[in-house]
Design a protein around this motif. Structure first.
Motif, short mmCIF file in Angstrom:
data_model
loop_
_atom_site.label_atom_id
_atom_site.label_comp_id
_atom_site.label_asym_id
_atom_site.label_seq_id
_atom_site.Cartn_x
_atom_site.Cartn_y
_atom_site.Cartn_z
N ALA A 105 6.98 4.21 -8.43
CA ALA A 105 8.41 3.86 -8.42
C ALA A 105 8.70 2.68 -7.50
O ALA A 105 9.74 2.03 -7.63
N LEU A 106 7.77 2.39 -6.58
CA LEU A 106 7.94 1.23 -5.69
C LEU A 106 7.45 -0.05 -6.35
O LEU A 106 7.54 -1.14 -5.76
N ARG A 156 -4.11 5.89 -11.95
CA ARG A 156 -3.04 6.41 -12.79
C ARG A 156 -3.59 7.10 -14.04
O ARG A 156 -2.93 7.97 -14.61
N SER A 186 3.58 9.25 -9.06
CA SER A 186 4.82 8.68 -9.58
C SER A 186 5.70 8.10 -8.47
O SER A 186 6.41 7.12 -8.68
N LYS A 187 5.65 8.69 -7.29
CA LYS A 187 6.49 8.22 -6.19
C LYS A 187 6.08 6.81 -5.77
O LYS A 187 6.93 5.95 -5.52
N TYR A 235 3.17 8.87 0.49
CA TYR A 235 2.94 8.37 -0.86
C TYR A 235 1.49 8.61 -1.26
O TYR A 235 0.57 8.13 -0.58
#
Length: 348
Positions: free
Chosen positions: A302-303, A226, A298-299, A221
């Motif tokens: 998503a968590l 961001r 983004s991965k 990850y």
């Protein structure tokens, strides 16, 4: 998960990780060599075990005595360290390895966990200690973590780019804060649009915990701000933060400004030709990178992970700088050389 072992937790990333874990009610144990001051020495909620993480016997003793639910490996700099730790802590609920964006072996925008190739690593590089092989060694550590996952061990990898924030011993951001704070004219290498991904240290800490809690075994990850800003925009954020501190000082004293200087700072662009007047190059500047370095986050998002707003992250970083004795002086050109460059630019 209720308990955590942080391997290396007293200096920078690990220090913030301990704070984050305590805020989420983990019982925390630190494993360090004891060579640096322990900021948690007076905190009875944080246990400290002294030992060398490169010594497998020491790791085995910690595994037996602490029996943590989650292990966060902040100071694994060689692949053998990862292979040893994943085996010793195989029964834990989670093992999270702090890797690096430097592990990526191809320039592309953005670098993605499952698509961008990693650096190769020879046997000689795997045991080297130089900066030149850092990315190679981190990449091989990633592969060691993935191999452990294939054996049924819940291992995950977190890849941050340049990390900044309070207690940053690298002093790369400090160099820029010091320049903006002390001088009216600040040189910006190139045209100011250089783009190098950075990440606030508290966001790395929360990412490590979230990956341990929600991540998938055998996965990597990326973690990074961001919202990306150019080098010039970063310098402008520093100036805004310094002005905010100065205004706060003025309001507290109800008189003339105390503390950092406020006011406009002139940003002066200088290319390779102009910098040569001071025997300076673009790459001499901290946080400069000729090719954009951008990681997809983004991965991780998503968590459920979120990053700190840049203005808040920079404000905290600047305030910590002003309270410290760090100036980052060894990270960039000296001011005398820059003055020669500014003198040349004035004649153009």
């Amino acid at each position: 998960m209720d308990s955590a072992l942080v391997i290396g937790g007293t200096r920078f990333i690990g220090r913030h990780l301990v704070d984050d874990l305590r805020e989420h009610d983990y019982d925390v144990t630190l494993l360090t060599r004891g060579n640096r001051e322990n900021p948690f020495a007076e905190d009875d909620r944080v246990n400290h075990v002294e030992g060398d993480r490169t010594n497998e016997t020491a790791l085995e003793a910690v595994a037996a005595s602490v029996d943590p639910d989650a292990v966060f490996d902040c100071v694994a700099y060689h692949p053998r360290d990862v292979r040893a730790a994943t085996g010793i802590f195989a029964d834990c609920d989670a093992y999270v390895y702090v890797s690096s964006g430097a592990a990526y072996g191809r320039e592309e925008i953005p670098k993605r966990e499952d698509r961008t190739p990693l650096e190769s690593c020879t046997a000689e590089q795997a045991t080297d200690d130089s900066f030149e092989t850092y990315g190679n060694r981190k990449a091989e550590g990633d592969r060691a973590a993935f191999a452990a996952a294939e054996e049924g061990i819940r291992t995950m990898v977190v890849r941050p780019p340049i990390v900044y924030g309070p207690h940053d011993h690298t002093e790369r951001l400090d160099w820029w804060v010091d320049r903006v704070n002390r001088f009216d004219r600040v040189i910006v290498p190139g045209d100011g649009t250089n783009l190098r991904h950075r990440v606030y240290v508290e966001d790395v800490a929360s990412a490590l915990r979230i990956v341990a809690e929600r991540g998938e075994a055998g996965e990597a990850y990326n973690v990074g701000d961001r919202r990306l800003v150019t080098l010039q925009e970063m310098i402008e954020l520093i100036a805004d933060s310094l002005d905010s501190v100065a205004r706060s000082d003025t309001e507290r004293t109800d008189g003339e400004q105390s503390g950092p200087r406020a006011g406009d700072v002139e940003l002066v662009h200088a290319g390779p030709r102009e910098l040569a007047a001071g025997d300076v190059t673009l790459d001499d500047y901290p946080l400069y990178r000729s090719y954009p370095h951008v990681l997809s986050t983004s991965k991780l998002a998503a968590l459920g992970w979120e990053s700190t707003p840049l203005e808040e992250a920079m404000q905290q970083s600047v305030e910590d700088h002003l309270e410290s004795d760090r100036d980052g002086d060894e990270n960039g050109p000296d001011r005398e050389a820059e003055e020669r460059v500014l003198g040349i630019l004035e004649t153009l």
